[in-house]
Design an enzyme around this catalytic site. Structure first.
Site, PDB file in Angstrom:
ATOM      1  N   ASP A 124       3.742  49.694  17.636  1.00 19.58           N
ATOM      2  CA  ASP A 124       2.904  49.518  16.066  1.00 19.58           C
ATOM      3  C   ASP A 124       2.298  48.909  15.171  1.00 19.58           C
ATOM      4  O   ASP A 124       1.027  49.399  15.726  1.00 19.58           O
ATOM      5  CB  ASP A 124       4.261  48.743  15.250  1.00 19.58           C
ATOM      6  N   ILE A 193      10.710  55.053  14.352  1.00 17.95           N
ATOM      7  CA  ILE A 193      11.295  55.624  15.294  1.00 17.95           C
ATOM      8  C   ILE A 193      12.760  55.320  15.496  1.00 17.95           C
ATOM      9  O   ILE A 193      13.192  54.126  15.743  1.00 17.95           O
ATOM     10  CB  ILE A 193      10.924  55.559  16.634  1.00 17.95           C
ATOM     11  N   PRO A 196      18.132  55.747  20.347  1.00 19.54           N
ATOM     12  CA  PRO A 196      19.676  55.795  20.725  1.00 19.54           C
ATOM     13  C   PRO A 196      20.056  54.554  20.678  1.00 19.54           C
ATOM     14  O   PRO A 196      21.464  54.759  20.994  1.00 19.54           O
ATOM     15  CB  PRO A 196      19.506  56.998  21.823  1.00 19.54           C
TER      16      PRO A 196
HETATM   17  P1  5GP Z   1       4.643  45.784  16.789  1.00 20.10           P
HETATM   18  O1  5GP Z   1       4.137  43.988  17.343  1.00 20.10           O
HETATM   19  O2  5GP Z   1       3.581  46.025  18.062  1.00 20.10           O
HETATM   20  O3  5GP Z   1       4.540  45.970  15.513  1.00 20.10           O
HETATM   21  O4  5GP Z   1       5.331  45.931  16.665  1.00 20.10           O
HETATM   22  C1  5GP Z   1       6.852  45.567  17.433  1.00 20.10           C
HETATM   23  C2  5GP Z   1       8.179  45.538  17.478  1.00 20.10           C
HETATM   24  O5  5GP Z   1       8.458  46.255  16.399  1.00 20.10           O
HETATM   25  C3  5GP Z   1       8.473  46.655  18.238  1.00 20.10           C
HETATM   26  O6  5GP Z   1       9.406  45.788  19.784  1.00 20.10           O
HETATM   27  C4  5GP Z   1      10.045  47.062  17.702  1.00 20.10           C
HETATM   28  O7  5GP Z   1      10.877  46.127  17.708  1.00 20.10           O
HETATM   29  C5  5GP Z   1       9.865  46.787  16.533  1.00 20.10           C
HETATM   30  N1  5GP Z   1       9.366  48.449  16.023  1.00 20.10           N
HETATM   31  C6  5GP Z   1       8.168  48.212  15.607  1.00 20.10           C
HETATM   32  N2  5GP Z   1       8.042  49.756  15.030  1.00 20.10           N
HETATM   33  C7  5GP Z   1       9.584  50.248  15.122  1.00 20.10           C
HETATM   34  C8  5GP Z   1       9.925  51.686  15.319  1.00 20.10           C
HETATM   35  O8  5GP Z   1       9.164  52.751  14.281  1.00 20.10           O
HETATM   36  N3  5GP Z   1      11.189  51.763  14.988  1.00 20.10           N
HETATM   37  C9  5GP Z   1      11.931  50.624  15.878  1.00 20.10           C
HETATM   38  N4  5GP Z   1      13.427  50.711  15.920  1.00 20.10           N
HETATM   39  N5  5GP Z   1      11.211  49.890  15.535  1.00 20.10           N
HETATM   40  C10 5GP Z   1      10.040  49.163  16.023  1.00 20.10           C
END
Ligand code: 5GP
Length: 214
Positions: A124, A193, A196
């Site tokens: 993300d 997202i 499941p």
């Molecule tokens: P980042 O550090 O890239 O911002 O986010 C990583 C973590 O945020 C992912 O491993 C996940 O746990 C959570 N996350 C970020 N975007 C989403 C999303 O669209 N759906 C879900 N279920 N978790 C997300």
């Protein structure tokens, strides 16, 4: 409102299957490190598709990381006081370790000089992946030094089911991308997202996923 996308187990399975050949051709991992909890299921599925006849299964190790996302608490101080500014700046950028590798020399020697694939479900803001790559590189280089080996012998790769096409806060090494060691099964927009394994009612989750496809 944030747009939600429902992904089924079947789709996760097929995303892993579709990526396996590229992962084998471009990276040939010796070991996977799954970032919990979202990386566990993809890593396990991927392992079945990375298995080559006559070779053992690729081992999977687990680390747990969570983003520190607490909002600053309202207080008597003005909204622009340095402390609050700092909180806002750091919102969602601090990563907490909930589980890490066994750093004993014996365990770490399994990683030194190997191709290590870091697996998560979604990229993300990239904050989590930046932390994982940096910290794992540091620990592996320290272990290599103890073994009398040079730093940088271990190659890290990344596999995620989904990469959100957006500006990233976190950075991963440029050569990881240019050498094809960053692999996303699917590029998506900035949507939320629903996976499941997070569902409390999997039939309802699948129903919503099917409805979305109509
Ligand atoms: P980042 O550090 O890239 O911002 O986010 C990583 C973590 O945020 C992912 O491993 C996940 O746990 C959570 N996350 C970020 N975007 C989403 C999303 O669209 N759906 C879900 N279920 N978790 C997300």
């Amino acid at each position: 409102m944030v747009q939600k996308t429902y992904v089924t187990y079947n789709e996760v399975h097929k995303l892993c299957q579709a990526s396996a050949e590229k992962i084998l051709n471009e990276f040939q991992p010796n070991l996977m490190i799954a970032i919990g909890g979202g990386g566990y299921v993809p890593a396990r599925i991927l392992r079945s598709f990375l298995k080559r006849p006559g070779n053992p299964n690729i081992p999977i190790q687990a680390i747990g990381l969570s983003l520190y996302e607490q909002l600053p608490v309202a207080s008597n101080t003005g909204p622009t006081t340095p402390a609050i500014e700092k909180d806002v700046e750091q919102m969602g950028t601090r990563v907490t370790r909930t589980q890490w590798l066994d750093l004993s020399s014996l365990s770490m020697s399994n990683l030194v000089g190997k191709n290590v694939l870091i697996v998560d479900e979604v990229d993300d803001t990239r904050t989590t992946l930046e932390y994982a790559v940096k910290e794992l590189t540091k620990d592996v280089d320290e272990a290599a030094a103890k073994m009398g080996m040079p730093a940088g012998e271990t190659k890290f790769g990344v596999f995620v089911l989904h990469n959100k096409n957006k500006e990233k806060k976190g950075k991963i090494p440029g050569n990881m991308v240019s050498e094809g060691r960053y692999m996303a099964a699917e590029e998506v927009g900035d949507v939320w997202i629903c996976y499941p394994w997070e569902a409390t009612d999997i039939d309802e989750h699948d129903r919503l996923a099917a409805e979305q496809k109509k």
